[in-house]
Design a protein around this motif. Structure first.
Motif, mmCIF file in Angstrom:
data_model
loop_
_atom_site.group_PDB
_atom_site.id
_atom_site.type_symbol
_atom_site.label_atom_id
_atom_site.label_comp_id
_atom_site.label_asym_id
_atom_site.label_seq_id
_atom_site.Cartn_x
_atom_site.Cartn_y
_atom_site.Cartn_z
ATOM 1 N N ARG A 177 -33.304 -81.039 35.776
ATOM 2 C CA ARG A 177 -31.931 -81.028 35.250
ATOM 3 C C ARG A 177 -31.077 -82.090 35.939
ATOM 4 O O ARG A 177 -30.310 -82.809 35.290
ATOM 5 C CB ARG A 177 -31.308 -79.644 35.457
ATOM 6 C CG ARG A 177 -29.880 -79.524 34.931
ATOM 7 C CD ARG A 177 -29.296 -78.187 35.348
ATOM 8 N NE ARG A 177 -29.941 -77.113 34.626
ATOM 9 C CZ ARG A 177 -29.611 -76.748 33.387
ATOM 10 N NH1 ARG A 177 -28.651 -77.390 32.747
ATOM 11 N NH2 ARG A 177 -30.237 -75.756 32.794
ATOM 12 N N LYS A 178 -31.196 -82.190 37.267
ATOM 13 C CA LYS A 178 -30.421 -83.192 38.011
ATOM 14 C C LYS A 178 -30.796 -84.609 37.590
ATOM 15 O O LYS A 178 -29.933 -85.477 37.429
ATOM 16 C CB LYS A 178 -30.662 -83.022 39.516
ATOM 17 C CG LYS A 178 -30.038 -81.771 40.117
ATOM 18 C CD LYS A 178 -30.366 -81.676 41.608
ATOM 19 C CE LYS A 178 -29.759 -80.434 42.241
ATOM 20 N NZ LYS A 178 -30.085 -80.334 43.689
ATOM 21 N N ILE A 179 -32.096 -84.833 37.408
ATOM 22 C CA ILE A 179 -32.565 -86.161 37.013
ATOM 23 C C ILE A 179 -32.051 -86.514 35.625
ATOM 24 O O ILE A 179 -31.641 -87.648 35.360
ATOM 25 C CB ILE A 179 -34.104 -86.214 37.065
ATOM 26 C CG1 ILE A 179 -34.583 -86.089 38.514
ATOM 27 C CG2 ILE A 179 -34.630 -87.519 36.460
ATOM 28 C CD1 ILE A 179 -36.057 -85.769 38.647
ATOM 29 N N ALA A 180 -32.070 -85.539 34.721
ATOM 30 C CA ALA A 180 -31.552 -85.764 33.367
ATOM 31 C C ALA A 180 -30.078 -86.157 33.424
ATOM 32 O O ALA A 180 -29.633 -87.071 32.719
ATOM 33 C CB ALA A 180 -31.749 -84.521 32.511
ATOM 34 N N ASP A 181 -29.320 -85.479 34.266
ATOM 35 C CA ASP A 181 -27.895 -85.819 34.433
ATOM 36 C C ASP A 181 -27.748 -87.238 34.975
ATOM 37 O O ASP A 181 -26.893 -88.006 34.508
ATOM 38 C CB ASP A 181 -27.218 -84.829 35.394
ATOM 39 C CG ASP A 181 -26.992 -83.463 34.769
ATOM 40 O OD1 ASP A 181 -27.050 -83.362 33.528
ATOM 41 O OD2 ASP A 181 -26.769 -82.499 35.525
ATOM 42 N N ASP A 182 -28.586 -87.592 35.958
ATOM 43 C CA ASP A 182 -28.525 -88.928 36.545
ATOM 44 C C ASP A 182 -28.826 -90.015 35.512
ATOM 45 O O ASP A 182 -28.269 -91.113 35.560
ATOM 46 C CB ASP A 182 -29.514 -89.053 37.704
ATOM 47 C CG ASP A 182 -29.108 -88.218 38.915
ATOM 48 O OD1 ASP A 182 -27.905 -87.888 39.028
ATOM 49 O OD2 ASP A 182 -29.981 -87.897 39.735
ATOM 50 N N LEU A 183 -29.718 -89.695 34.574
ATOM 51 C CA LEU A 183 -30.098 -90.651 33.532
ATOM 52 C C LEU A 183 -29.163 -90.595 32.330
ATOM 53 O O LEU A 183 -29.398 -91.256 31.329
ATOM 54 C CB LEU A 183 -31.537 -90.376 33.077
ATOM 55 C CG LEU A 183 -32.628 -90.622 34.118
ATOM 56 C CD1 LEU A 183 -33.986 -90.157 33.600
ATOM 57 C CD2 LEU A 183 -32.688 -92.092 34.511
ATOM 58 N N SER B 254 -30.399 -80.650 24.829
ATOM 59 C CA SER B 254 -30.134 -79.768 23.700
ATOM 60 C C SER B 254 -30.100 -78.324 24.197
ATOM 61 O O SER B 254 -30.490 -78.037 25.330
ATOM 62 C CB SER B 254 -31.232 -79.925 22.643
ATOM 63 O OG SER B 254 -32.462 -79.422 23.151
ATOM 64 N N LYS B 255 -29.677 -77.424 23.339
ATOM 65 C CA LYS B 255 -29.630 -76.006 23.704
ATOM 66 C C LYS B 255 -31.037 -75.498 24.043
ATOM 67 O O LYS B 255 -31.231 -74.754 25.007
ATOM 68 C CB LYS B 255 -29.050 -75.190 22.537
ATOM 69 C CG LYS B 255 -28.970 -73.681 22.772
ATOM 70 C CD LYS B 255 -27.976 -73.338 23.873
ATOM 71 C CE LYS B 255 -27.612 -71.862 23.901
ATOM 72 N NZ LYS B 255 -28.767 -70.945 24.040
ATOM 73 N N THR B 256 -32.021 -75.921 23.254
ATOM 74 C CA THR B 256 -33.408 -75.504 23.491
ATOM 75 C C THR B 256 -33.896 -76.007 24.844
ATOM 76 O O THR B 256 -34.559 -75.280 25.595
ATOM 77 C CB THR B 256 -34.335 -76.049 22.387
ATOM 78 O OG1 THR B 256 -33.878 -75.559 21.117
ATOM 79 C CG2 THR B 256 -35.775 -75.608 22.610
ATOM 80 N N GLU B 257 -33.572 -77.257 25.166
ATOM 81 C CA GLU B 257 -33.980 -77.843 26.444
ATOM 82 C C GLU B 257 -33.288 -77.161 27.616
ATOM 83 O O GLU B 257 -33.901 -76.913 28.657
ATOM 84 C CB GLU B 257 -33.681 -79.348 26.434
ATOM 85 C CG GLU B 257 -34.582 -80.125 25.471
ATOM 86 C CD GLU B 257 -34.059 -81.510 25.146
ATOM 87 O OE1 GLU B 257 -34.802 -82.278 24.511
ATOM 88 O OE2 GLU B 257 -32.893 -81.834 25.509
#
Length: 265
Positions: free
Chosen positions: A168-174, A179-182
């Protein structure tokens, strides 16, 4: 009056010029994190084992942790994650050792060969008191500059929740919007015995050895290695209280071994 107007225009031009320079300096880092509005390509390299406790026992996690992060991050549609088998192939082709993978020049070379704009790698430490720390760095392939760094520390049996929190942190950094499912998937992490994930990592090494034998044309050795890996994946499934990728590996290798045995007759 003309002199004042000329001075004002000069000042305006100077401000505009300085602003342009600042923007140009910011572009490389911004581009690395948000390459385009489509998928962002990322390669996750093997991790360093910096453990204080059970260092040798946890060595398989260098590859295993990367594999598990690849599995989790591949479920995010906005990311294009390089498959681990491609990374393993490059490691073998370049004949890289453990220390080579953390070398700046080598990692950049790997990133370019894999077609990635950003790399993710780092290290993990098994600390005293049954605690695990995972450190991750996001690095721009083109410049070798570390763009972001993240860390997770928790109990060993909280390994999967820690892993998903790191994703989750990496996704935010990128700058990836989940999505809701993710979001739900990353929230659904449950506890499992840490030993199960270590077993899974050990099975990965056996599977890779099986592929080496297969490439060399040593089919009986490859089959034997794949069967050992399948047994270890089943054990990992049981120990981890149902780590889904372990079950998938059992099914994949069962089908592969059956096919290879038929072809050998």
């Amino acid at each position: 009056m003309k002199q004042r107007m000329h001075g004002a225009r000069s000042t305006t031009h100077l401000v505009e010029w300085l602003t342009s320079i600042v923007l140009l300096l910011c572009i490389p880092a911004a581009c690395a994190l948000s390459q385009d509005k489509g998928q962002k390509t990322i390669a996750i390299l093997y991790f360093e084992n910096n453990s204080v406790v059970d260092k040798d026992k946890l060595d398989p996690l260098k590859k295993g942790l990367a594999d598990m992060l690849i599995t989790e991050m591949s479920k995010i549609k906005s990311l294009k994650v390089v498959e681990r088998q491609r990374i393993q192939s490059v490691v073998e082709e370049l004949n890289l050792g453990e220390t080579d993978l953390v070398d700046k020049n080598t990692s950049q070379k790997m990133g370019k060969l894999l077609g990635a704009k950003v790399l993710l790698f780092g290290g993990f430490s098994n600390l005293f008191g049954d605690k695990l720390r995972i450190d991750a760095r996001i690095v721009a392939v083109e410049t070798g500059v570390t763009l972001k760094a993240e860390e997770e520390t928790g109990d060993l049996d909280q390994f999967l929740p820690m892993l998903k929190s790191l994703v989750r942190k990496i996704a935010d950094d990128l700058e990836v919007k989940l999505s809701k499912t993710e979001e739900d998937h990353l929230e659904s992490a449950k506890e499992g015995k840490f030993s199960g994930y270590v077993t899974y990592a050990q099975a990965l090494n056996l599977e890779d050895n099986g592929r080496k034998f297969e490439k060399m044309g040593k089919r009986p050795d490859a089959i034997a290695m794949y069967e050992n890996a399948r047994t270890m994946y089943q054990k990992a499934w049981d120990e981890s209280s149902g780590y889904e990728p372990a079950k998938q590996k059992v099914e994949e290798l069962s089908a592969l071994v059956t096919k290879m045995k038929k072809e050998s007759k």
